[in-house]
Design an enzyme around this catalytic site. Structure first.
Site, PDB file in Angstrom:
ATOM      1  N   GLY A   9       0.886  -1.323  -0.097  1.00  6.81           N
ATOM      2  CA  GLY A   9      -0.115  -0.170   0.088  1.00  6.81           C
ATOM      3  C   GLY A   9       0.850   1.298   0.038  1.00  6.81           C
ATOM      4  N   GLY A  13      -0.760   7.905   1.377  1.00  2.70           N
ATOM      5  CA  GLY A  13      -0.932   7.856   2.833  1.00  2.70           C
ATOM      6  C   GLY A  13       0.446   7.229   3.567  1.00  2.70           C
ATOM      7  CG  PHE A  14      -0.309   5.718   7.400  1.00  2.00           C
ATOM      8  CD1 PHE A  14      -0.538   6.964   7.440  1.00  2.00           C
ATOM      9  CD2 PHE A  14      -0.811   4.711   8.241  1.00  2.00           C
ATOM     10  CE1 PHE A  14      -1.685   7.288   8.022  1.00  2.00           C
ATOM     11  CE2 PHE A  14      -1.718   5.175   9.157  1.00  2.00           C
ATOM     12  CZ  PHE A  14      -2.205   6.405   9.146  1.00  2.00           C
ATOM     13  CG  ASN A  87       0.459   1.126   4.946  1.00  2.00           C
ATOM     14  OD1 ASN A  87       0.049   1.879   6.125  1.00  2.00           O
ATOM     15  ND2 ASN A  87       0.304   1.520   3.726  1.00  2.00           N
ATOM     16  CE1 TYR A 153      -9.866   0.080   9.338  1.00  2.76           C
ATOM     17  CE2 TYR A 153      -9.962   1.508  11.237  1.00  2.76           C
ATOM     18  CZ  TYR A 153      -9.191   1.064  10.224  1.00  2.76           C
ATOM     19  OH  TYR A 153      -8.130   1.624  10.152  1.00  2.76           O
TER      20      TYR A 153
HETATM   21  P1  NDP Z   1      -4.816   5.607   2.177  1.00  2.00           P
HETATM   22  O1  NDP Z   1      -6.093   5.251   1.720  1.00  2.00           O
HETATM   23  O2  NDP Z   1      -4.114   6.657   2.061  1.00  2.00           O
HETATM   24  O3  NDP Z   1      -3.732   4.203   1.742  1.00  2.00           O
HETATM   25  C1  NDP Z   1      -4.127   2.944   1.619  1.00  2.00           C
HETATM   26  C2  NDP Z   1      -3.082   2.109   0.814  1.00  2.00           C
HETATM   27  O4  NDP Z   1      -3.538   0.751   1.011  1.00  2.00           O
HETATM   28  C3  NDP Z   1      -3.140   2.567  -0.336  1.00  2.00           C
HETATM   29  O5  NDP Z   1      -1.747   2.660  -0.903  1.00  2.00           O
HETATM   30  C4  NDP Z   1      -3.627   1.383  -1.299  1.00  2.00           C
HETATM   31  O6  NDP Z   1      -3.445   1.207  -2.388  1.00  2.00           O
HETATM   32  C5  NDP Z   1      -3.591   0.409  -0.176  1.00  2.00           C
HETATM   33  N1  NDP Z   1      -4.404  -0.921  -0.545  1.00  2.00           N
HETATM   34  C6  NDP Z   1      -5.794  -0.997  -0.032  1.00  2.00           C
HETATM   35  N2  NDP Z   1      -6.409  -1.989  -0.253  1.00  2.00           N
HETATM   36  C7  NDP Z   1      -5.584  -2.765  -1.250  1.00  2.00           C
HETATM   37  C8  NDP Z   1      -5.539  -3.994  -1.843  1.00  2.00           C
HETATM   38  N3  NDP Z   1      -6.445  -4.841  -1.822  1.00  2.00           N
HETATM   39  N4  NDP Z   1      -4.385  -4.419  -2.227  1.00  2.00           N
HETATM   40  C9  NDP Z   1      -3.210  -3.735  -2.256  1.00  2.00           C
HETATM   41  N5  NDP Z   1      -3.145  -2.368  -1.608  1.00  2.00           N
HETATM   42  C10 NDP Z   1      -4.205  -1.908  -1.011  1.00  2.00           C
HETATM   43  O7  NDP Z   1      -4.962   5.300   3.945  1.00  2.00           O
HETATM   44  P2  NDP Z   1      -3.901   5.318   4.994  1.00  2.00           P
HETATM   45  O8  NDP Z   1      -2.412   5.556   4.576  1.00  2.00           O
HETATM   46  O9  NDP Z   1      -4.510   6.175   6.073  1.00  2.00           O
HETATM   47  O10 NDP Z   1      -4.127   3.978   5.532  1.00  2.00           O
HETATM   48  C11 NDP Z   1      -3.038   2.965   5.784  1.00  2.00           C
HETATM   49  C12 NDP Z   1      -3.186   2.047   6.708  1.00  2.00           C
HETATM   50  O11 NDP Z   1      -3.046   2.392   8.095  1.00  2.00           O
HETATM   51  C13 NDP Z   1      -4.472   1.034   6.514  1.00  2.00           C
HETATM   52  O12 NDP Z   1      -4.178  -0.215   6.990  1.00  2.00           O
HETATM   53  C14 NDP Z   1      -5.425   1.721   7.672  1.00  2.00           C
HETATM   54  O13 NDP Z   1      -6.184   1.086   8.156  1.00  2.00           O
HETATM   55  C15 NDP Z   1      -4.460   2.235   8.666  1.00  2.00           C
HETATM   56  N6  NDP Z   1      -4.705   3.214   9.591  1.00  2.00           N
HETATM   57  C16 NDP Z   1      -4.966   4.494   9.119  1.00  2.00           C
HETATM   58  C17 NDP Z   1      -5.347   5.605   9.900  1.00  2.00           C
HETATM   59  C18 NDP Z   1      -5.878   6.937   9.351  1.00  2.00           C
HETATM   60  O14 NDP Z   1      -6.551   7.539  10.202  1.00  2.00           O
HETATM   61  N7  NDP Z   1      -5.760   7.408   8.265  1.00  2.00           N
HETATM   62  C19 NDP Z   1      -5.408   5.498  11.179  1.00  2.00           C
HETATM   63  C20 NDP Z   1      -4.937   4.142  11.821  1.00  2.00           C
HETATM   64  C21 NDP Z   1      -4.701   3.071  11.120  1.00  2.00           C
HETATM   65  P3  NDP Z   1      -4.159   1.068  -3.842  1.00  2.00           P
HETATM   66  O15 NDP Z   1      -5.540   1.634  -3.638  1.00  2.00           O
HETATM   67  O16 NDP Z   1      -3.435   1.449  -4.934  1.00  2.00           O
HETATM   68  O17 NDP Z   1      -4.209  -0.738  -3.764  1.00  2.00           O
HETATM   69  C1  8X3 Z   2      -8.331   4.636  11.622  1.00  2.00           C
HETATM   70  C2  8X3 Z   2      -8.575   5.515  12.820  1.00  2.00           C
HETATM   71  O1  8X3 Z   2     -10.300   6.246  14.458  1.00  2.00           O
HETATM   72  O2  8X3 Z   2     -10.973   6.380  11.972  1.00  2.00           O
HETATM   73  O3  8X3 Z   2      -7.743   3.543  11.750  1.00  2.00           O
HETATM   74  O4  8X3 Z   2     -10.855   4.283  13.033  1.00  2.00           O
HETATM   75  S1  8X3 Z   2     -10.122   5.709  13.358  1.00  2.00           S
END
Ligand code: NDP
Ligand code: 8X3
Length: 252
Positions: A9, A13-14, A87, A153
């Protein structure tokens, strides 16, 4: 040879921010994601601006055959993965349990739990063979407490926390560190995905909050990854200063 980091991923994002920080510090990068144009663009950027060595792998973590195919076909010089960052993940929908969409649930379970497992199952043996490695699982504070409408989730992230513990125990004898990172509110594409493209609703999540950014999570991952070999951060929760728990925010 420089260490190899694999980030799932990395197209947003991250994941993207994490790829950047490791590239900046001389690591070789395996970047993955489904959106090929984004992956190609990141690959070019890391090569041109960071002079990094990069391997871009375009696959969906939900497909175990694809995952096994790409990992089994890794060129010899890319097999010694030192750090895996699980991630890739998402939230889809926000509804009470009696009104939720089964397709949303399946996407979250298939990506956040099963996808993480497929990638780990393919990569961990490479680490075991070298008696060395570090696996990061991106959990969430949503895995610590369930909140209204968060049901599935939250459950997937609780599973990530539990799997992180289990992996750490199983891989103890193989000198492999496992770190669960549990961030709170972070402004990425996360809420746009969760609300299925409704950017107004997504923006409102962070209104009045100086939310975490991808770089903040990336910096913490990099810190954990560069500690001495005898030190392992097992579980790390991080929130914006304006968030104390999933239930408590202070909006300005
Ligand atoms: P983004 O949506 O910005 O990034 C998510 C990434 O995951 C993208 O690069 C996407 O790439 C990839 N992804 C999603 N589904 C798939 C798949 N089926 N196969 C391969 N890659 C996939 O979100 P974040 O950066 O915020 O999220 C990253 C992680 O952090 C997630 O696990 C999320 O649950 C977690 N998280 C996020 C928080 C937040 O508040 N933002 C807080 C806590 C945890 P593509 O679409 O190109 O496949
Ligand atoms: C993403 C953070 O608080 O939206 O994992 O669930 S929250």
């Amino acid at each position: 040879m420089n260490k190899i980091v694999m980030v799932t991923g990395a197209t947003s994002g991250f994941g993207r921010a994490t790829a950047e920080i490791f590239a900046k510090n001389g690591y070789r990068l395996i970047i993955t994601g489904r959106r090929k144009e984004r992956l190609d663009e990141l690959e070019k950027e890391l090569i041109n601006t960071r002079k990094a060595k990069v391997l871009a792998l375009n696959f969906d973590v939900r497909n175990p055959d694809e995952v096994n195919f790409v990992i089994n076909k890794l060129p010899e010089e890319w097999k010694a993965i030192d750090i895996l960052i699980n991630n890739a993940g998402l939230a889809v929908g926000m509804d009470h349990i009696d009104k939720g969409y089964i397709d949303d649930w399946e996407r979250m379970i298939d990506t956040n739990i099963k996808g993480l497992l497929y990638v780990t199952r393919a990569v961990a043996p490479l680490m075991v063979a070298r008696n060395s490695g570090h696996i990061f699982n991106i959990g969430s504070i949503a895995g610590k407490d369930a909140y209204e409408n968060g049901n599935v989730y939250c459950a997937t992230k609780a599973a990530v926390a539990s799997l992180s513990k289990g992996m750490r125990i199983d891989l103890l004898q193989n000198n492999i560190k496992v770190t669960n990172i549990a961030p709170g509110m972070a402004e990425t594409e996360f809420s746009i995905v969760r609300f299925k493209g409704d950017t107004t609703r997504a923006d409102s999540v962070y209104k009045g909050i100086d939310a975490l950014k991808g770089e903040d999570i990336a910096n913490v991952i990099y810190f954990c990854a560069t500690l001495p070999s005898h030190v392992c951060i097992n579980d790390l929760e991080m929130t914006p200063t304006q968030q104390a728990s999933v239930f408590h925010n202070y909006r300005k």
